[in-house]
Design a protein around this motif. Sequence first.
Motif, PDB file in Angstrom:
ATOM      1  N   UNK A  12       0.835  -1.325   0.104  1.00 14.51           N
ATOM      2  CA  UNK A  12      -0.155  -0.091  -0.062  1.00 14.51           C
ATOM      3  C   UNK A  12       0.768   1.314  -0.049  1.00 14.51           C
ATOM      4  N   UNK A  13       1.833   1.279   0.899  1.00 14.08           N
ATOM      5  CA  UNK A  13       2.728   2.732   0.948  1.00 14.08           C
ATOM      6  C   UNK A  13       3.351   2.645  -0.596  1.00 14.08           C
ATOM      7  N   UNK A  14       3.740   1.681  -1.062  1.00 14.18           N
ATOM      8  CA  UNK A  14       4.574   1.887  -2.630  1.00 14.18           C
ATOM      9  C   UNK A  14       3.381   2.310  -3.423  1.00 14.18           C
ATOM     10  N   UNK A  15       2.236   1.774  -3.363  1.00 11.62           N
ATOM     11  CA  UNK A  15       1.082   1.983  -4.355  1.00 11.62           C
ATOM     12  C   UNK A  15       0.641   3.683  -4.208  1.00 11.62           C
ATOM     13  N   UNK A  16       0.614   3.961  -2.912  1.00 10.62           N
ATOM     14  CA  UNK A  16       0.301   5.300  -2.744  1.00 10.62           C
ATOM     15  C   UNK A  16       1.272   6.137  -3.257  1.00 10.62           C
ATOM     16  N   UNK A  17       2.562   6.007  -3.172  1.00  7.46           N
ATOM     17  CA  UNK A  17       3.602   6.857  -3.515  1.00  7.46           C
ATOM     18  C   UNK A  17       3.591   6.842  -5.099  1.00  7.46           C
ATOM     19  N   UNK A  18       3.219   5.699  -5.782  1.00 11.86           N
ATOM     20  CA  UNK A  18       3.179   5.886  -7.089  1.00 11.86           C
ATOM     21  C   UNK A  18       1.749   6.648  -7.470  1.00 11.86           C
ATOM     22  N   UNK A  19       0.752   6.434  -6.795  1.00 12.98           N
ATOM     23  CA  UNK A  19      -0.388   7.254  -7.079  1.00 12.98           C
ATOM     24  C   UNK A  19      -0.107   8.514  -7.085  1.00 12.98           C
ATOM     25  N   UNK A  20       0.615   9.130  -6.117  1.00 11.34           N
ATOM     26  CA  UNK A  20       0.789  10.434  -5.877  1.00 11.34           C
ATOM     27  C   UNK A  20       1.828  10.925  -7.074  1.00 11.34           C
ATOM     28  N   UNK A  21       2.479  10.073  -7.697  1.00 12.94           N
ATOM     29  CA  UNK A  21       3.348  10.628  -8.726  1.00 12.94           C
ATOM     30  C   UNK A  21       2.517  10.227 -10.004  1.00 12.94           C
TER      31      UNK A  21
END
Length: 151
Positions: free
Chosen positions: A70-79
């Motif tokens: 989820x953290x990785x996914x959120x970071x990618x969504x933010x980008x």
Amino acid sequence: MTASKPKSNFFSFVRSLFRNQPYLIINIILAGVVIFVFAYSGFFSPVKDNYPVVCIHEKLTGEPCVSCGLSHSFSLIMRGRISEAYEWNIYGLRVFIFFAGQLLMRIVFSIFYIKYQGSGKYLIVYDSVVSAMFFLVTFLPFIENLINRFR
């Protein structure tokens, strides 16, 4: 004799507004938590993989859980890298939208609560029901996963 400066009307208004308004205080706290989650996601890089929070379940069992990535996914969504985010966690976008929706709801409902003070109780009930339904729809896969683990 010198005249004392009058206190700022704005700050007096804000102080009196929040003094006896737990709903507004809760909204500010929840909005702060969501902003912190977004800042965390924006600060830590999916390329560097330098997240300080690790999955305890995966560390203990060696198996990924439903929230892994989820953290990785959120970071990618933010980008703006949505398709990559989906690869890290299929529920990442769903949870991200929940947090973004909650942030928007905290702001909008707080404004309505201040503007239409007579309808505060109805607004709180509406907010609670909508938030609960939004939560259940978002986190149903996580809840099902927990239930299945205890069977």
